[in-house]
Every structure is written in structure tokens, then in C-alpha cells.
Design a protein around this motif. Structure first.
Motif, short mmCIF file in Angstrom:
data_model
loop_
_atom_site.label_atom_id
_atom_site.label_comp_id
_atom_site.label_asym_id
_atom_site.label_seq_id
_atom_site.Cartn_x
_atom_site.Cartn_y
_atom_site.Cartn_z
N GLN A 64 0.85 -1.19 0.00
CA GLN A 64 0.00 0.00 0.00
C GLN A 64 0.88 1.24 0.00
N SER A 65 0.52 2.23 -0.82
CA SER A 65 1.24 3.50 -0.89
C SER A 65 0.28 4.61 -1.29
N VAL A 66 0.73 5.84 -1.08
CA VAL A 66 -0.01 7.00 -1.57
C VAL A 66 0.59 7.37 -2.92
N ILE A 67 -0.23 7.26 -3.97
CA ILE A 67 0.20 7.57 -5.34
C ILE A 67 -0.72 8.66 -5.87
N ASN A 68 -0.14 9.80 -6.21
CA ASN A 68 -0.91 10.97 -6.69
C ASN A 68 -2.01 11.35 -5.69
N ASP A 69 -1.66 11.42 -4.41
CA ASP A 69 -2.56 11.81 -3.31
C ASP A 69 -3.72 10.85 -3.09
N VAL A 70 -3.61 9.61 -3.58
CA VAL A 70 -4.63 8.58 -3.39
C VAL A 70 -3.94 7.34 -2.82
N THR A 71 -4.50 6.77 -1.76
CA THR A 71 -3.96 5.54 -1.20
C THR A 71 -4.36 4.37 -2.09
N LYS A 72 -3.36 3.63 -2.58
CA LYS A 72 -3.62 2.53 -3.49
C LYS A 72 -2.97 1.25 -2.97
N VAL A 73 -3.62 0.14 -3.27
CA VAL A 73 -3.09 -1.19 -2.98
C VAL A 73 -2.62 -1.78 -4.29
N TYR A 74 -1.45 -2.41 -4.29
CA TYR A 74 -0.89 -2.97 -5.51
C TYR A 74 -0.11 -4.24 -5.18
N VAL A 75 0.27 -4.97 -6.22
CA VAL A 75 0.98 -6.24 -6.06
C VAL A 75 2.32 -6.15 -6.78
N LEU A 76 3.40 -6.46 -6.05
CA LEU A 76 4.74 -6.53 -6.60
C LEU A 76 5.18 -7.98 -6.61
N LYS A 77 5.93 -8.37 -7.64
CA LYS A 77 6.48 -9.73 -7.71
C LYS A 77 7.98 -9.65 -7.88
N TYR A 78 8.69 -10.55 -7.18
CA TYR A 78 10.14 -10.66 -7.29
C TYR A 78 10.47 -12.08 -7.72
N GLU A 79 11.07 -12.23 -8.90
CA GLU A 79 11.43 -13.54 -9.42
C GLU A 79 12.82 -13.92 -8.92
N LEU A 80 12.91 -15.05 -8.21
CA LEU A 80 14.16 -15.45 -7.59
C LEU A 80 15.24 -15.83 -8.59
N SER A 81 14.89 -16.50 -9.69
CA SER A 81 15.91 -16.98 -10.62
C SER A 81 16.58 -15.85 -11.41
N SER A 82 15.82 -14.82 -11.76
CA SER A 82 16.38 -13.72 -12.56
C SER A 82 16.61 -12.46 -11.75
N CYS A 83 16.17 -12.42 -10.49
CA CYS A 83 16.31 -11.25 -9.61
C CYS A 83 15.63 -10.01 -10.20
N LYS A 84 14.48 -10.19 -10.84
CA LYS A 84 13.75 -9.07 -11.45
C LYS A 84 12.48 -8.78 -10.66
N TRP A 85 12.15 -7.48 -10.60
CA TRP A 85 10.94 -7.01 -9.94
C TRP A 85 9.93 -6.61 -11.00
N VAL A 86 8.64 -6.86 -10.69
CA VAL A 86 7.55 -6.51 -11.61
C VAL A 86 6.40 -5.91 -10.80
N LEU A 87 5.87 -4.79 -11.29
CA LEU A 87 4.61 -4.27 -10.76
C LEU A 87 3.52 -5.06 -11.45
N PHE A 88 2.89 -5.98 -10.73
CA PHE A 88 1.98 -6.92 -11.37
C PHE A 88 0.55 -6.37 -11.48
N LYS A 89 0.02 -5.88 -10.37
CA LYS A 89 -1.35 -5.30 -10.39
C LYS A 89 -1.35 -3.97 -9.67
N ILE A 90 -2.24 -3.09 -10.14
CA ILE A 90 -2.44 -1.81 -9.44
C ILE A 90 -3.87 -1.37 -9.65
#
Length: 87
Positions: free
Chosen positions: A61-87
Motif C-alpha cells: 500500500q502506498s499513496v500515489i498521486n494523493d490517493v492511497t492505493k493497494v498494488y501487487v509486486l512480484k520478485y522472481e528469484l531466478s532472474s532477480c527481477k521485480w515486476v509491478l503486477f497489479k495496481i
């Protein structure tokens, strides 16, 4: 929430066992500008296996553009990459 699956640049800290903890990230908008978002609260952390790849799934959860939003982040262990999956 809408699935966006955008790659992001993340600042995180890691425990000795390798478990990540996101701090803040930035992503590029459609107009080529960078948005920096601070992760204010991690609601849940899960581990999933998708197509043979293990991933950490963070519901945050974060405040984005003055609105509190819930989102999903994913971290892939094999490639060490982060993805903003849902917002």
C-alpha cells in the motif's frame, strides 16, 4: 485491481536467508517520465511457483498521486527481477 505487469527498478534490503523487503521503486510512464513510489506498508508476503519459477508476491500500500492505493509486486528469484503486477 488491473494487471499491468510492468518491469520496475527497485530498492530493497535482503535478509541473510535471501528474503527481500521492498523500500521504494520507480517505473516509467507512457510519456517516458519516471515515477518514484515509496512502499509505505507491506500487507502480505507469499511465495508462489509460476511456470517452474519461484516468486515472492508482495501486496503493498502506498499513496500515489494523493490517493492511497493497494498494488501487487512480484520478485522472481531466478532472474532477480521485480515486476509491478497489479495496481
Amino acid at each position: 485491481m488491473k494487471v499491468v505487469a510492468k518491469p520496475i527498478e527497485m530498492i530493497a534490503w535482503f535478509e541473510q536467508n535471501g528474503a527481500p523487503h521492498p523500500i521504494r521503486f520507480r517505473l516509467k510512464n507512457n510519456d517516458e517520465c519516471w515515477n518514484i513510489i515509496k512502499v509505505e506498508r507491506v500487507i502480505t508476503v507469499e511465495k508462489e511457483k509460476l511456470a517452474g519459477n519461484y516468486m515472492y508476491v508482495f501486496t503493498c500500500q502506498s499513496v500515489i498521486n494523493d490517493v492511497t492505493k493497494v498494488y501487487v509486486l512480484k520478485y522472481e528469484l531466478s532472474s532477480c527481477k521485480w515486476v509491478l503486477f497489479k495496481i
